[in-house]
Design an enzyme around this catalytic site. Structure first.
Site, PDB file in Angstrom:
ATOM      1  N   GLU A 109       0.841  -1.200   0.000  1.00 47.73           N
ATOM      2  CA  GLU A 109       0.000   0.000   0.000  1.00 47.73           C
ATOM      3  C   GLU A 109       0.868   1.239   0.000  1.00 47.73           C
ATOM      4  O   GLU A 109       2.033   1.175   0.383  1.00 47.73           O
ATOM      5  CB  GLU A 109      -0.820   0.035   1.313  1.00 47.73           C
ATOM      6  CG  GLU A 109      -1.795  -1.089   1.429  1.00 47.73           C
ATOM      7  CD  GLU A 109      -2.283  -1.269   2.861  1.00 47.73           C
ATOM      8  OE1 GLU A 109      -1.984  -0.429   3.723  1.00 47.73           O
ATOM      9  OE2 GLU A 109      -2.956  -2.275   3.102  1.00 47.73           O
ATOM     10  N   LYS A 111       2.176   4.608   1.602  1.00 47.72           N
ATOM     11  CA  LYS A 111       2.297   5.081   2.981  1.00 47.72           C
ATOM     12  C   LYS A 111       1.883   6.549   2.970  1.00 47.72           C
ATOM     13  O   LYS A 111       2.624   7.417   2.499  1.00 47.72           O
ATOM     14  CB  LYS A 111       3.726   4.913   3.489  1.00 47.72           C
ATOM     15  CG  LYS A 111       3.881   5.286   4.941  1.00 47.72           C
ATOM     16  CD  LYS A 111       5.217   4.816   5.477  1.00 47.72           C
ATOM     17  CE  LYS A 111       5.329   5.066   6.959  1.00 47.72           C
ATOM     18  NZ  LYS A 111       5.322   6.464   7.334  1.00 47.72           N
ATOM     19  N   ASP A 113       1.106  10.212   4.064  1.00 54.15           N
ATOM     20  CA  ASP A 113       1.812  11.072   5.008  1.00 54.15           C
ATOM     21  C   ASP A 113       0.822  11.949   5.778  1.00 54.15           C
ATOM     22  O   ASP A 113       0.537  13.082   5.394  1.00 54.15           O
ATOM     23  CB  ASP A 113       2.823  11.935   4.245  1.00 54.15           C
ATOM     24  CG  ASP A 113       3.889  12.478   5.166  1.00 54.15           C
ATOM     25  OD1 ASP A 113       3.911  12.076   6.346  1.00 54.15           O
ATOM     26  OD2 ASP A 113       4.701  13.301   4.706  1.00 54.15           O
ATOM     27  N   TYR A 218      -6.665   1.660   6.698  1.00 52.81           N
ATOM     28  CA  TYR A 218      -5.729   0.614   6.268  1.00 52.81           C
ATOM     29  C   TYR A 218      -5.700  -0.615   7.164  1.00 52.81           C
ATOM     30  O   TYR A 218      -4.920  -1.531   6.919  1.00 52.81           O
ATOM     31  CB  TYR A 218      -4.319   1.155   6.066  1.00 52.81           C
ATOM     32  CG  TYR A 218      -3.735   1.922   7.248  1.00 52.81           C
ATOM     33  CD1 TYR A 218      -3.563   1.322   8.480  1.00 52.81           C
ATOM     34  CD2 TYR A 218      -3.345   3.247   7.102  1.00 52.81           C
ATOM     35  CE1 TYR A 218      -3.020   2.016   9.542  1.00 52.81           C
ATOM     36  CE2 TYR A 218      -2.807   3.950   8.159  1.00 52.81           C
ATOM     37  CZ  TYR A 218      -2.646   3.333   9.383  1.00 52.81           C
ATOM     38  OH  TYR A 218      -2.128   4.021  10.424  1.00 52.81           O
ATOM     39  N   LYS A 306      10.797   3.707   3.105  1.00 55.29           N
ATOM     40  CA  LYS A 306      10.746   5.168   3.085  1.00 55.29           C
ATOM     41  C   LYS A 306      11.467   5.685   1.843  1.00 55.29           C
ATOM     42  O   LYS A 306      12.572   5.250   1.546  1.00 55.29           O
ATOM     43  CB  LYS A 306      11.441   5.736   4.337  1.00 55.29           C
ATOM     44  CG  LYS A 306      10.780   5.331   5.655  1.00 55.29           C
ATOM     45  CD  LYS A 306       9.506   6.101   5.915  1.00 55.29           C
ATOM     46  CE  LYS A 306       9.729   7.476   6.454  1.00 55.29           C
ATOM     47  NZ  LYS A 306       9.939   7.602   7.855  1.00 55.29           N
ATOM     48  N   CYS A 400      41.701  31.840  13.042  1.00 56.82           N
ATOM     49  CA  CYS A 400      40.531  31.379  13.793  1.00 56.82           C
ATOM     50  C   CYS A 400      39.532  32.525  13.922  1.00 56.82           C
ATOM     51  O   CYS A 400      39.910  33.619  14.363  1.00 56.82           O
ATOM     52  CB  CYS A 400      40.952  30.879  15.175  1.00 56.82           C
ATOM     53  SG  CYS A 400      39.529  30.493  16.227  1.00 56.82           S
ATOM     54  N   CYS A 403      39.464  33.291  18.045  1.00 53.75           N
ATOM     55  CA  CYS A 403      40.619  33.818  18.795  1.00 53.75           C
ATOM     56  C   CYS A 403      41.661  34.469  17.896  1.00 53.75           C
ATOM     57  O   CYS A 403      42.603  35.089  18.383  1.00 53.75           O
ATOM     58  CB  CYS A 403      41.249  32.719  19.645  1.00 53.75           C
ATOM     59  SG  CYS A 403      42.142  31.502  18.656  1.00 53.75           S
ATOM     60  N   CYS A 418      42.304  25.213  14.626  1.00 57.36           N
ATOM     61  CA  CYS A 418      42.811  26.287  15.475  1.00 57.36           C
ATOM     62  C   CYS A 418      43.615  25.566  16.547  1.00 57.36           C
ATOM     63  O   CYS A 418      43.082  24.700  17.251  1.00 57.36           O
ATOM     64  CB  CYS A 418      41.647  27.068  16.096  1.00 57.36           C
ATOM     65  SG  CYS A 418      42.168  28.056  17.516  1.00 57.36           S
ATOM     66  N   CYS A 423      41.697  28.885  23.075  1.00 57.32           N
ATOM     67  CA  CYS A 423      40.602  29.446  22.256  1.00 57.32           C
ATOM     68  C   CYS A 423      39.263  29.160  22.938  1.00 57.32           C
ATOM     69  O   CYS A 423      38.956  28.011  23.279  1.00 57.32           O
ATOM     70  CB  CYS A 423      40.620  28.831  20.857  1.00 57.32           C
ATOM     71  SG  CYS A 423      39.200  29.339  19.855  1.00 57.32           S
TER      72      CYS A 423
HETATM   73  S1  IVH Z   1      -0.042   0.042   8.818  1.00 58.38           S
HETATM   74  C1  IVH Z   1       1.277  -1.668  13.067  1.00 58.38           C
HETATM   75  N1  IVH Z   1      -0.475   1.188   6.520  1.00 58.38           N
HETATM   76  O1  IVH Z   1       2.757   4.949   8.979  1.00 58.38           O
HETATM   77  C2  IVH Z   1       1.278  -0.403  12.309  1.00 58.38           C
HETATM   78  N2  IVH Z   1       0.472   2.511   8.237  1.00 58.38           N
HETATM   79  O2  IVH Z   1       4.891   3.758  11.477  1.00 58.38           O
HETATM   80  C3  IVH Z   1       0.156  -0.369  11.344  1.00 58.38           C
HETATM   81  N3  IVH Z   1       0.830   4.837   7.628  1.00 58.38           N
HETATM   82  O3  IVH Z   1       1.750   5.013  12.298  1.00 58.38           O
HETATM   83  C4  IVH Z   1       0.318   0.701  10.374  1.00 58.38           C
HETATM   84  N4  IVH Z   1       0.063   4.693   5.585  1.00 58.38           N
HETATM   85  O4  IVH Z   1       0.352   6.332  10.654  1.00 58.38           O
HETATM   86  C5  IVH Z   1       0.001   1.353   7.774  1.00 58.38           C
HETATM   87  N5  IVH Z   1      -0.954   2.063   4.451  1.00 58.38           N
HETATM   88  C6  IVH Z   1      -0.496   2.224   5.672  1.00 58.38           C
HETATM   89  C7  IVH Z   1      -0.034   3.462   6.134  1.00 58.38           C
HETATM   90  C8  IVH Z   1       0.456   3.562   7.436  1.00 58.38           C
HETATM   91  C9  IVH Z   1       0.577   5.504   6.501  1.00 58.38           C
HETATM   92  C10 IVH Z   1       1.450   5.432   8.829  1.00 58.38           C
HETATM   93  C11 IVH Z   1       0.757   5.113  10.114  1.00 58.38           C
HETATM   94  C12 IVH Z   1       1.792   4.498  11.020  1.00 58.38           C
HETATM   95  C13 IVH Z   1       3.061   4.841  10.325  1.00 58.38           C
HETATM   96  C14 IVH Z   1       4.089   3.727  10.411  1.00 58.38           C
END
Ligand code: IVH
Length: 661
Positions: A109, A111, A113, A218, A306, A400, A403, A418, A423
């Protein structure tokens, strides 16, 4: 029409239109039509308050104002995910999973933000919305959660249900929220994540309602209790109940497929209408979770890849110079403030003269900035296409900046120093280093306080820290501290006296002696006093110590002023001897190991730690000094060399047997 019937009808219509617009992203009526119906409903509900239900679409408008957010304990902790930064991390995650379940498949999936949220339903009604908080206790944000249009206020499912997901703000809503803020004379939000997190923590739900918050679900908590056996099923279940699920998730049967998906979205991420900061990989079969297990903070059946650090362009206003504790001079770029990964960056290290010249960095240049290791801002390169000719070529200083003494650059080294032992900049930086977390760890004695104490003449040298208690009254009067905080600081200073010798050695800030070398030195010399007689050849005889470190350590401990200072520390009651916490094992003690090939049961680091914890050492290359070579599968040249030199070669099983002996 009977008002009761009309209210019901309007609620039903608006609920459907709301769902079509916010969850399906597929409206069937115009905004004007929707607004007209909503206003009609608001008016009717005002006129007939008894007709207003808990899940009426008018709740979305937000009317409740609270005075604080109550704390809520999560029934199941809200864990976070371990991170992967590259292909290697992903492959070792895959290997760990496959060791237990060779045929596991993954659900991957985006992630999102934003911030994690939990929503609970009872008897089909939304009863609680909460933030993650520290994972165990979060905040009750129900009033604001109810204003998020993509979250159903009621669902067609009567069992208690908890869903979790990411509350976020789309790029479009972020822009609008910031325009609103600017026109109200308020500071704009730094990024959509901060904007989302600030908005769910609004006490006035009417304001939260206007921020355009959104949420992707999720996970379903305790999926088995709802008859769900896979993550994919959980998502489909949530979708059927009316939740918004990110449509871009997919199933992968191999880690290669996962890596391909990651590549695709690394390139596509900027085309999405919301920010993502990585890709989440989860084992699909939820019945495997308990066996794969958990660490204290995160499940072992999932990982978050990440994306690499974000790069941003800004301009260098000036280049100035900083003096470090060893006298090392660091050129620093002072930048037009710019936001990189959510925080404002206005300075970046330029390391040394060679670095600046190599990259041809000049004042007034536009440069690409990124955060190295996600923390320290660094100049990646100059945007030469934006040069105007008004840039100032770089000149290294020769004196420096604090000093004024002449700087020295030794042959073969990149840094200028230095050399003036008096100093002030060096003294202050040395004191800061001494008290820092990885050295003597004196809480309360941070940069600002040390600078203040130094300028007040209270602490000019390390021993002065340990006589601070004689100046209690000066502290109260001069620094305006409370009695209590002074006592705390003095207690912390007192406690630091008991630190192990390696912490003290590291804290002294001897050139070339970092945390690791400090440990090596401490474990090879029984006490600080023993260093007064150290010889270069004894030092170089220690495996990890080369000529440069040996010479630096030798000269440090043979300096009369330093000797006196160290004796003073001893007299003041500081621990100057080393207590080893290594459980030596005869087979390992003092022995040098080389690891080669692929090990099945251990990660490289794990094997290394095990060897070291039993008193052995791990080296990267095979020589006559090597005692054992541990050879896994596909071992190459190191194994050949070991055989040539007649070094004992252990298979992985033999190595395990040695560990367990
Ligand atoms: S699963 C056991 N799925 O990323 C943790 N997290 O540290 C279950 N996040 O705190 C999280 N998209 O806020 C999961 N598709 C996704 C996500 C997601 C964003 C965030 C979530 C979590 C942090 C991971």
């Amino acid at each position: 029409m009977d008002p009761k019937q009309r209210v019901k009808e309007l609620q039903r219509l608006l609920k459907t239109y709301n769902y079509e617009y916010y969850v399906l992203d597929n409206p069937t009526v115009s905004d004007q039509e929707f607004d007209a119906l909503l206003h009609e409903l608001i008016r009717l509900e005002e006129q007939y308050p008894e007709l207003r239900t808990e899940d009426s679409p008018t709740v979305r408008v937000g009317s409740v104002v609270i005075d604080k957010f109550e704390k809520v304990e999560h029934d199941h902790p809200m864990m976070s995910l371990a991170n992967a930064f590259n292909e290697e991390d992903l492959r070792s995650f895959d290997q760990r999973v496959r060791k237990v379940y060779p045929n596991a498949t993954y659900n991957i999936e985006l992630k999102i933000d934003g911030l994690a949220g939990s929503i609970k339903y009872e008897g089909g009604s939304l009863v609680l919305g909460a933030t993650r908080g520290n994972g165990v206790v979060g905040e009750n944000i129900t009033t604001n959660v109810k204003t998020i249009k993509s979250i159903p206020l009621s669902i067609n499912y009567i069992l208690p249900l908890e869903v979790r997901g990411e509350i976020f703000m789309s790029k479009k809503s972020f822009e609008k929220a910031n325009n609103d803020r600017l026109s109200e004379g308020q500071e704009p939000f730094k990024n959509p994540r901060n904007a989302a997190s600030g908005s769910v923590r609004q006490l006035d739900s009417k304001i939260a309602s206007k921020r355009g918050l959104d949420m992707f679900i999720y996970s379903i908590v305790d999926p088995a209790s709802h008859g769900l056996t896979s993550h994919k099923q959980s998502l489909a279940f949530a979708k059927d109940l009316g939740f918004k699920i990110n449509p871009l998730s997919t199933t992968c049967t191999s880690i290669d497929d996962v890596i391909e998906y990651i590549d695709t979205y690394t390139n596509k991420r900027h085309d999405l209408s919301y920010d993502i900061d990585g890709i989440v990989i989860k084992v699909d079969d939820v019945t495997m979770y308990d066996t794969i297990g958990y660490t204290a903070k995160s499940p072992k059946w999932a990982i978050a890849y990440k994306f690499p650090a974000e790069e941003v362009i800004t301009r260098i206003n000036s280049i100035t110079f900083q003096v470090g504790r060893t006298g090392q001079i660091t050129p620093v770029a002072n930048l037009d403030p710019v936001i990189v990964q959510g925080s404002t960056v206005s300075r970046a290290t330029l390391h040394n003269e060679d670095y600046v010249i190599d990259k041809d960095i000049r004042e007034q240049d536009y440069v690409v900035i990124k955060k190295a290791g996600d923390i320290i801002p660094e100049v990646v390169r100059v945007v030469t296409e934006r040069r105007t000719g008004n840039e100032n070529p770089f000149h290294m200083i020769s004196q420096c900046p604090v000093c004024g003494s002449t700087l020295v650059r030794n042959e073969g080294e990149a840094d200028h120093y230095c050399m003036n032992p008096h100093c002030e900049a060096k003294k202050i930086e040395s004191l800061i280093h001494f008290a820092s977390r990885k050295a003597m760890n004196i809480e309360g004695l941070g940069d600002r306080i040390i600078e203040q104490f130094f300028n007040d003449g209270l602490v000019q040298s390390i021993p002065d820290i340990y006589t601070l208690h004689n100046h209690r009254m000066d502290l109260v009067v001069k620094e305006g501290f409370g009695q209590k905080s002074i006592q705390k600081l003095l207690d912390n200073i007192e406690a630091s006296k008991a630190n192990n010798l390696d912490k003290l050695i590291f804290g002294l800030g001897i050139r070339h002696v970092g945390e690791k070398v400090s440990k090596v030195l401490a474990s090879n010399y029984p006490s600080l006093e023993a260093f007064f007689d150290c010889k270069i050849e004894d030092l170089t005889a220690i495996d990890e110590i080369g000529d440069v470190i040996a010479s630096s350590v030798y000269h440090y401990f043979h300096d009369e002023d330093i000797k006196n200072m160290l004796l003073q520390l001893h007299m003041l009651g500081l621990n100057t001897s080393y207590t080893s916490n290594i459980q030596q094992k005869a087979e390992f003690s003092g022995k040098t190991f080389v690891l080669t090939g692929k090990l099945e049961q251990y990660k490289r680091d794990e094997a290394k730690q095990l060897i070291e914890s039993m008193g052995g050492k791990v080296s990267g290359s095979v020589s006559t000094k090597t005692d054992y070579v541990v050879a896994g599968t596909d071992a190459g040249s190191k194994l050949t060399k070991a055989n040539q030199l007649g070094v004992t070669v252990l298979t992985e099983d033999e190595f395990t047997a040695l560990l367990e002996k």
